[in-house]
Design a protein around this motif. Structure first.
Motif, PDB file in Angstrom:
ATOM      1  N   GLU A  39      57.755  49.997 -61.272  1.00 20.45           N
ATOM      2  CA  GLU A  39      57.476  48.908 -62.047  1.00 20.45           C
ATOM      3  C   GLU A  39      56.048  48.312 -61.749  1.00 20.45           C
ATOM      4  N   VAL A  40      55.628  48.346 -60.581  1.00 18.17           N
ATOM      5  CA  VAL A  40      54.290  48.228 -60.189  1.00 18.17           C
ATOM      6  C   VAL A  40      53.643  49.334 -59.723  1.00 18.17           C
ATOM      7  N   LYS A  41      52.923  49.853 -60.853  1.00 23.30           N
ATOM      8  CA  LYS A  41      52.366  51.065 -60.387  1.00 23.30           C
ATOM      9  C   LYS A  41      50.863  50.811 -59.523  1.00 23.30           C
ATOM     10  N   ILE A  42      51.057  51.144 -58.250  1.00 21.99           N
ATOM     11  CA  ILE A  42      49.684  51.090 -57.576  1.00 21.99           C
ATOM     12  C   ILE A  42      49.103  52.227 -57.536  1.00 21.99           C
ATOM     13  N   ILE A  57      60.889  49.384 -57.748  1.00 22.97           N
ATOM     14  CA  ILE A  57      59.894  48.262 -57.711  1.00 22.97           C
ATOM     15  C   ILE A  57      58.480  49.306 -57.724  1.00 22.97           C
ATOM     16  N   THR A  58      58.296  50.595 -57.183  1.00 24.15           N
ATOM     17  CA  THR A  58      57.152  51.130 -57.256  1.00 24.15           C
ATOM     18  C   THR A  58      56.937  51.838 -58.608  1.00 24.15           C
ATOM     19  N   ARG A  83      53.108  39.085 -61.105  1.00 25.20           N
ATOM     20  CA  ARG A  83      53.694  39.234 -62.434  1.00 25.20           C
ATOM     21  C   ARG A  83      54.888  38.317 -63.068  1.00 25.20           C
ATOM     22  N   GLU A 103      52.168  41.377 -55.790  1.00 25.66           N
ATOM     23  CA  GLU A 103      52.090  41.805 -57.041  1.00 25.66           C
ATOM     24  C   GLU A 103      53.427  41.492 -57.968  1.00 25.66           C
ATOM     25  N   VAL A 104      54.538  41.645 -57.302  1.00 29.39           N
ATOM     26  CA  VAL A 104      55.856  41.195 -58.253  1.00 29.39           C
ATOM     27  C   VAL A 104      55.698  39.768 -58.329  1.00 29.39           C
ATOM     28  N   TYR A 114      53.112  44.773 -52.492  1.00 33.77           N
ATOM     29  CA  TYR A 114      53.991  44.838 -53.424  1.00 33.77           C
ATOM     30  C   TYR A 114      54.510  43.290 -53.795  1.00 33.77           C
TER      31      TYR A 114
END
Lengths: 328, 502
Positions: free
Chosen positions: A321-324, A318-319, A175, A171-172, A168
């Motif tokens: 916004e950042v779709k895993i 966070i989860t 971005r 990823e953040v 995460y």
């Protein structure tokens, strides 16, 4: 043998003192601390270090039971289902007790937020944004972003697995920096990630500061920013990620103690106060300082609860916004 | 050379203090005991002793934990030979011929050759570590995903050679192992595979439930079902403990080969030590003049892999101390013990902490010597165990297995899983399918998949990455040659030389 003697002694004291004493005074028998990892890792060691001190302070054994597996769910559920009498506690971290309850909410057969209560935070681990020194000359966060912009998709980052906080964090970060990097997960954790960086399978990662110390001294890895509230005194030249231009990026990796939700307040008070006392013991502080970890118990029981609620809220954000994509 | 002598002297200087000798002895003794009980592994023992090491000098703590580790390996071989029960990955292959030797009344000889072979391998590996640590550490650091993938390909082809029945069945067993290995969370996407929605399966199937179930429980069921004579074989003729002249002549070259292959593979971070026992067995079968003896109690089949796994266990301390990559769960605990003392494994551990590193190396040798001293007199006693009537022995075996599997992860589900695999083990015995290739497939398959997919991500999908890297290319060529060797007799219609009852 020692254990047997202890068991016999406690049985004897129960018989002599009667049940009333046992109910009045917590703890009157050994306490179990469930840890959702195999023995030897950071969370296990934290609970053993605190367990030793709690034994000295409260006069009962604190026995660690390792119940690894299923992202921490197996251990959390065992603790949550135990009788809420203070004889079953739990030590987890940001992964098992903030990310898992959100990412794998459906996999729980308990209601995490209803059945589990936060007792106190224990420690905070700083991490580095760290790069390899072979085949890539990057000295600052800005260098890294420039390099990644020139080589879109060519820079590879390692993580402790899909959905782990180092994943995460990267990823953040990518971005926010507007760059494209390639994710190479390594489910064997920190040691595997270090190896990935050293052999060149990956070039950058978010990595526990203490774990990477030896490779930094050997010149194989280079920390370009630290994810912590302030710079580490061991690395005065390494800026925080916020100072490097990315405030709010990166996870403060905490470890914290939990208990079944209906544990009586007086019992929780006893544990909370004992932890406060344990945190001041020089031997314990020294053991953590060697690993660059700051011992940071919560201020009050109430603060421990609101702090953990905030953590859950942060990770919910966070989860979302950042779709895993975790293929089912 | 002067360096080497100096280092070794330094090592023995710190390892030979009475207190460190005492810790080595305690470790070896405890290790042997927990190793002998099927299933009760060193991990739980070491975990319980971990807080104790907080108060010890790092070296003393490490010496004790290491002693437990070797001791358990020795002890594990004892159970593998006597009751066909592998407690650790490395003793799986010891079961194949070691247990057959016990059935032939040669349990004493099998245990002796395991002890002496391991001691010899341990001595050589210790010397190798002392002489070549820095270059050996570099080998480990040149293994990325493509190299590992090619190594696994080689390993899987070798797995087929493990079997001594039909080649079709061996391939089928490898594939079954691969499938079982796929269960759990996919490392590359985080998706769940073959878990049937059960959260308990999300970390996959454990090695211990599978190995103990298929080898140990399967054997117990088969023994109980089959007529009396199968069991009596074990108890009737327990002969001489010592090796016969022939046995000695057959085993010493195997010990040398095992030592060589184990020392090399142990250096690879991660799977190295596990691979070495399997590789040792395959090698013995390949070079044997009469491969048909394997699987029926060939002493080389014990001597080779036992030496290989001990050499591998020894050299796997190199990736542990220099890269922090544990070869197994016990080593992971040792790293934990070091962290408490603020020691992070790294390439400079040798120069920054010379007393720790060289003291450790010296204590390895001392520990190995102690194990021989502890174990040789015990062999006579272990063999007496075989005289216990089977109707009583099997109950003890089942009990210890259940306890051992449970304590591994405090997980009752794994005990159930072990029982299921016990039935599978019995079915496989009836179908005359060998479980060893299945276990190798189970261990190597997931590693191969993981590294294949990682390598493809690294190269952005270009498969040339496997042949552009010299080490990877070399391993693939070796795999190709091995495949040819396996296939040739079949082509010539003389398959039986390699496989038929091979």
């Amino acid at each position: 043998m020692k254990r047997l003697t202890l068991a016999l002694l406690s049985a004897l004291s129960l018989a002599v003192g009667g049940a009333a004493v046992a109910q009045d005074k917590y703890p009157s028998k050994p306490v179990k601390i469930v840890v959702p990892y195999a023995p030897g890792g950071a969370t296990d060691i934290t609970s053993r270090l605190f367990g030793e001190q709690l034994k000295n302070i409260l006069g009962q054994q604190f026995v660690v039971e390792n119940k690894a597996g299923a992202f921490g769910i197996l251990g959390i559920e065992e603790m949550a289902r135990a009788r809420p009498d203070g004889y079953t506690l739990f030590v987890g971290n940001v992964s098992t007790n903030a990310i898992t309850p959100i990412l794998f909410q459906k996999k729980f057969s308990i209601n995490f937020e209803r059945d589990v209560v936060s007792v106190t935070r224990l420690a905070i681990y700083p991490s580095f944004l760290i790069t390899t020194t072979s085949g890539m000359d990057v000295k600052t966060v800005k260098d890294l972003v420039d390099h990644a912009k020139k080589n879109p998709g060519k820079v590879r980052y390692s993580s402790a697995g899909v959905g782990s906080f180092p994943h995460y964090d990267m990823e953040v970060f990518t971005r926010r920096a507007g760059v494209d990097m390639n994710h190479i997960p390594n489910k064997t954790g920190a040691a595997g990630m270090i190896n990935d960086l050293v052999v060149g399978d990956a070039q950058v990662a978010v990595l526990n500061s203490a774990s990477s110390a030896a490779m930094i001294r050997a010149g194989k890895l280079r920390p370009i920013a630290v994810i912590a509230e302030q710079r580490l005194k061991e690395y005065p030249d390494v800026p925080t990620l916020a100072e490097a231009g990315y405030p709010g990026v990166g996870t403060l990796h905490w470890q914290s103690m939990f208990a079944p939700a209906n544990t009586p307040k007086p019992v929780l008070d006893t544990i909370f106060n004992a932890i406060q006392q344990a945190a001041k013991v020089p031997a314990l502080q020294e053991a953590f300082a060697k690993q660059l970890v700051s011992v940071r118990p919560s201020d009050t029981l109430a603060e421990a609860v609101t702090w953990h609620k905030n953590e859950l809220a942060t990770w919910r954000k966070i989860t979302s916004e950042v779709k895993i994509d975790l293929t089912e | 050379m002067g360096d080497f002598v100096g280092n070794i002297m330094l090592g023995f200087g710190v390892a030979l203090t009475p207190i460190n000798l005492g810790f080595a002895f305690v470790g070896c003794l405890v290790g042997t005991l927990v190793g002998v009980l099927p299933g009760i592994g060193p991990v739980a023992t070491v975990a319980m002793l971990l807080p104790l090491t907080f108060y010890l000098e790092p070296l003393s703590g490490l010496i004790m934990l290491a002693g437990i580790f070797y001791g358990a390996q020795y002890g594990g071989s004892t159970t593998a030979i006597l009751v066909n029960m592998p407690g650790e990955t490395s003793s799986v292959v010891t079961c194949i011929d070691g247990h057959q030797m016990a059935r032939n009344g040669r349990a004493g000889a099998a245990l002796t050759v395991a002890a002496l072979g391991s001691f010899f391998a341990g001595t050589v590996a210790t010397l190798l570590i002392a002489l070549f640590s820095p270059p050996l550490a570099r080998i480990g650091q040149s293994f990325g995903a493509p190299e590992y993938f090619s190594l696994m390909v080689l390993g899987l082809i070798a797995a087929v050679v493990l079997a001594h029945g039909s080649i079709t069945k061996a391939v089928a067993m490898v594939l079954l192992g691969l499938l079982l290995g796929l269960v759990g969370t996919d490392g590359q996407t985080g998706g769940a595979r073959f878990t049937f929605g059960a959260i308990i399966l999300s970390d996959g199937i454990g090695f211990v439930p599978l190995a103990i179930g298929v080898f140990g429980l399967g054997e117990v069921i088969a023994n109980l079902i089959s007529p009396q004579h199968r069991r009596d074989l074990l108890t009737s003729k327990v002969s001489n403990m010592w090796l016969t002249r022939d046995e000695f002549r057959q085993s010493w070259p195997a010990v040398l080969r095992g030592t060589a292959i184990g020392s090399v593979l142990g250096v690879l971070p991660g799977g190295g030590a596990t691979l070495s026992a399997f590789a040792g067995y395959v090698l013995e079968k390949k070079v044997a003049r009469d491969p048909s003896r394997f699987g029926k109690g060939a002493i080389e089949g014990v001597a080779g892999p036992e030496s290989a796994n001990n050499a591998g266990a020894q050299t796997s301390f190199i990736p542990m101390l220099t890269l922090g990559i544990p070869g197994n769960a016990v080593m992971a605990l040792m790293i934990g013990a070091l962290t408490i003392h603020g020691i992070q494994p790294g390439p400079q551990v040798m120069t920054e902490r010379p007393t720790l590193f060289w003291g450790m190396v010296a204590s390895m040798w001392i520990g190995n010597l102690m194990l021989v001293v502890i174990n040789l007199p015990l062999i006579g006693m272990w063999v007496q165990l075989l005289k216990v009537p089977y109707r009583m022995l099997y109950l003890a075996i089942l009990l210890f297995c259940a306890i051992g599997v449970y304590t591994l992860n405090n997980n009752a589900f794994e005990v159930i899983l072990t029982a299921v695999f016990g039935v599978l083990g019995y079915v496989l015995i009836r179908l005359e399918c060998e479980p060893a290739p299945m276990l190798l497939g189970f261990i190597l398959g997931p590693l191969m998949e993981e590294n294949l997919r990682r390598a493809m991500r690294i190269s952005s999908g270009d498969p040339m990455i496997f042949v552009e890297r010299p080490i990877s290319l070399g391993l693939l060529i070796a795999a190709g040659l091995l495949l040819l060797v396996v296939a040739l007799p079949a082509i010539r219609g003389k398959r039986e030389e390699v496989f038929k009852e091979g």
